[in-house]
Design a protein around this motif. Structure first.
Motif, short mmCIF file in Angstrom:
data_model
loop_
_atom_site.label_atom_id
_atom_site.label_comp_id
_atom_site.label_asym_id
_atom_site.label_seq_id
_atom_site.Cartn_x
_atom_site.Cartn_y
_atom_site.Cartn_z
N ASN A 196 0.51 -1.33 0.11
CA ASN A 196 0.03 0.34 0.03
C ASN A 196 0.95 1.47 -0.36
O ASN A 196 0.17 2.31 -0.49
N THR A 197 1.99 1.25 0.22
CA THR A 197 3.18 2.21 0.28
C THR A 197 3.19 2.52 -0.78
O THR A 197 3.73 3.17 -0.55
N SER A 198 3.48 1.79 -1.66
CA SER A 198 4.01 2.38 -3.07
C SER A 198 3.23 2.57 -4.04
O SER A 198 2.00 3.51 -3.77
N PRO A 199 3.88 4.18 -3.89
CA PRO A 199 3.40 5.21 -5.24
C PRO A 199 2.85 5.10 -6.62
O PRO A 199 1.56 4.42 -6.94
N ALA A 219 -0.65 -11.78 -2.69
CA ALA A 219 0.60 -12.07 -2.13
C ALA A 219 0.97 -10.15 -2.60
O ALA A 219 0.58 -9.07 -3.33
N GLU A 220 1.80 -9.93 -1.28
CA GLU A 220 2.20 -8.48 -1.15
C GLU A 220 3.79 -8.93 -1.96
O GLU A 220 4.62 -9.45 -0.93
N ALA A 221 5.31 -7.51 -2.74
CA ALA A 221 5.95 -7.54 -2.40
C ALA A 221 6.33 -5.96 -2.92
O ALA A 221 5.76 -5.86 -4.44
N SER A 222 7.29 -5.88 -2.30
CA SER A 222 8.32 -4.46 -2.92
C SER A 222 8.77 -4.42 -3.78
O SER A 222 9.02 -3.20 -4.23
N LEU A 223 9.31 -5.66 -4.52
CA LEU A 223 10.78 -5.25 -5.30
C LEU A 223 10.19 -6.20 -6.65
O LEU A 223 9.45 -7.39 -6.09
N GLY A 224 10.07 -5.80 -7.61
CA GLY A 224 10.26 -6.42 -9.16
C GLY A 224 10.78 -7.99 -8.95
O GLY A 224 9.46 -8.98 -9.41
N SER A 225 11.99 -8.39 -8.45
CA SER A 225 12.49 -9.33 -8.10
C SER A 225 11.80 -10.40 -7.71
O SER A 225 11.41 -12.01 -7.98
N SER A 226 10.88 -10.34 -6.75
CA SER A 226 10.25 -11.31 -5.78
C SER A 226 9.03 -11.48 -6.72
O SER A 226 8.57 -12.73 -6.41
N ILE A 227 8.04 -10.22 -6.98
CA ILE A 227 7.33 -10.47 -7.55
C ILE A 227 7.56 -11.32 -9.23
O ILE A 227 6.27 -12.17 -9.06
N CYS A 228 8.42 -11.48 -9.48
CA CYS A 228 8.21 -12.55 -10.86
C CYS A 228 7.97 -13.75 -10.01
O CYS A 228 7.73 -14.79 -10.13
N ALA A 229 9.27 -13.80 -9.02
CA ALA A 229 9.44 -15.26 -8.25
C ALA A 229 8.05 -15.40 -8.19
O ALA A 229 7.67 -16.85 -8.34
#
Length: 301
Positions: A196-199, A219-229
């Protein structure tokens, strides 16, 4: 005393004659003779004993020559100092970037920069978006590379490439049959979201709300690499920047498609707002722009 007079005296001491001194200084022998006469007038003692066409330095002339050489040695050290400054020798360049850019675009920009300025010590600070912004805003880092989804108060942003987020999904997903993915295609899909804190989260939520679409956030993740994983593990689909989508495609067995709604991603350079850019920073920024334009231009097609 004038520099030209000192140069004439030094040339005679080094060559042994006025004729050779004149050749060295690309002038005439009479001009050399006049310069020495003027210098002796200022010094108020003879520099040479004259025996016909031959010159022999006086004792005072020898002592004066020693001082002249000390001065020219100092000038030589100034030339060396200028060369060091010109090539940024012994300078340090502090850079900031998020992990994906630090290990990719920034590293390649640094490699190009070091080919021309090998003596510069480059330090890379890697962190999340808020870390990068604070390091640059405070002047701790001279410049940074960033992917921006919104405003960055207190920082000078120089956009280099502007592109759009893309849809990412596991191989074999139904999105693979589409040329482009629309907001409506996400209806009922299991979705990996930014926090939620991400623009960018705010922009994506607004697009889904306007389309009256409700993906199922698993799920939520702040990094693109984590989202892709997470996407590659089959947990769901997502929307991320195209750099992450391209670089993670093979590693995580995922695919991507253009998204019809615009979620702009600005990839550019960050500078402290109230700190003047040094010549060193401008040189590096030029290298970084070249690398980004060469590598990221296809993302704008």
């Amino acid at each position: 005393m004038k520099l030209r007079q000192i140069e004439a005296f030094r040339a005679i001491m080094m060559t042994g004659s006025m004729t050779l001194a004149a050749r060295t200084l690309h002038t005439s022998q009479p001009q050399i003779s006049r310069l020495i006469g003027q210098l002796e007038g200022v010094a108020q003692f003879p520099l040479f004993e004259r025996n016909g066409s031959k010159l022999k330095p006086t004792l005072d002339g020898e002592r004066f020559y020693q001082e002249v050489e000390k001065t020219f040695a100092g000038l030589s050290s100034l030339e060396s100092a200028a060369a060091v400054i010109r090539s940024f020798g012994r300078d340090r360049l502090m850079l900031a970037a998020m992990p994906r850019l630090a290990g990719g675009l920034l590293a390649r920009a640094v490699a190009r920069f070091k080919l021309e300025y090998p003596d510069v010590l480059v330090t890379i600070q890697s962190g999340n978006e808020s870390n990068i912004n604070e390091w640059v805003r405070s002047g701790l880092c001279s410049t940074g590379l960033a992917m921006l989804y919104g405003q960055t108060p207190g920082i000078l942003v120089e956009p280099v490439i502007t592109t759009n987020c893309v849809a990412v999904f596991p191989k074999g997903h139904r999105f693979a049959l589409l040329e482009k993915v629309t907001p409506q295609d996400f209806a009922g899909e299991r979705y990996i979201s930014f926090p939620n804190t991400s623009p960018v989260r705010n922009q994506i939520d607004k697009i889904f709300n306007e389309a009256q679409v409700n993906p199922i956030i698993v799920a939520e993740a702040s990094l693109g690499s984590s989202i892709c994983a997470l996407v590659g593990a089959g947990m769901g689909v997502s929307l991320i920047n195209p750099i992450a989508a391209i670089e993670e495609a093979t590693l995580n067995n995922i695919e991507s498609r253009p998204f019809t709604a615009s979620i702009p991603v600005v990839i550019g350079l960050l500078f402290p707002l109230h700190h003047p850019q040094s010549r060193l920073v401008r040189k590096f920024a030029q290298c970084a722009r070249e690398v980004m334009e060469e590598e990221l231009s296809p993302l704008c097609d």
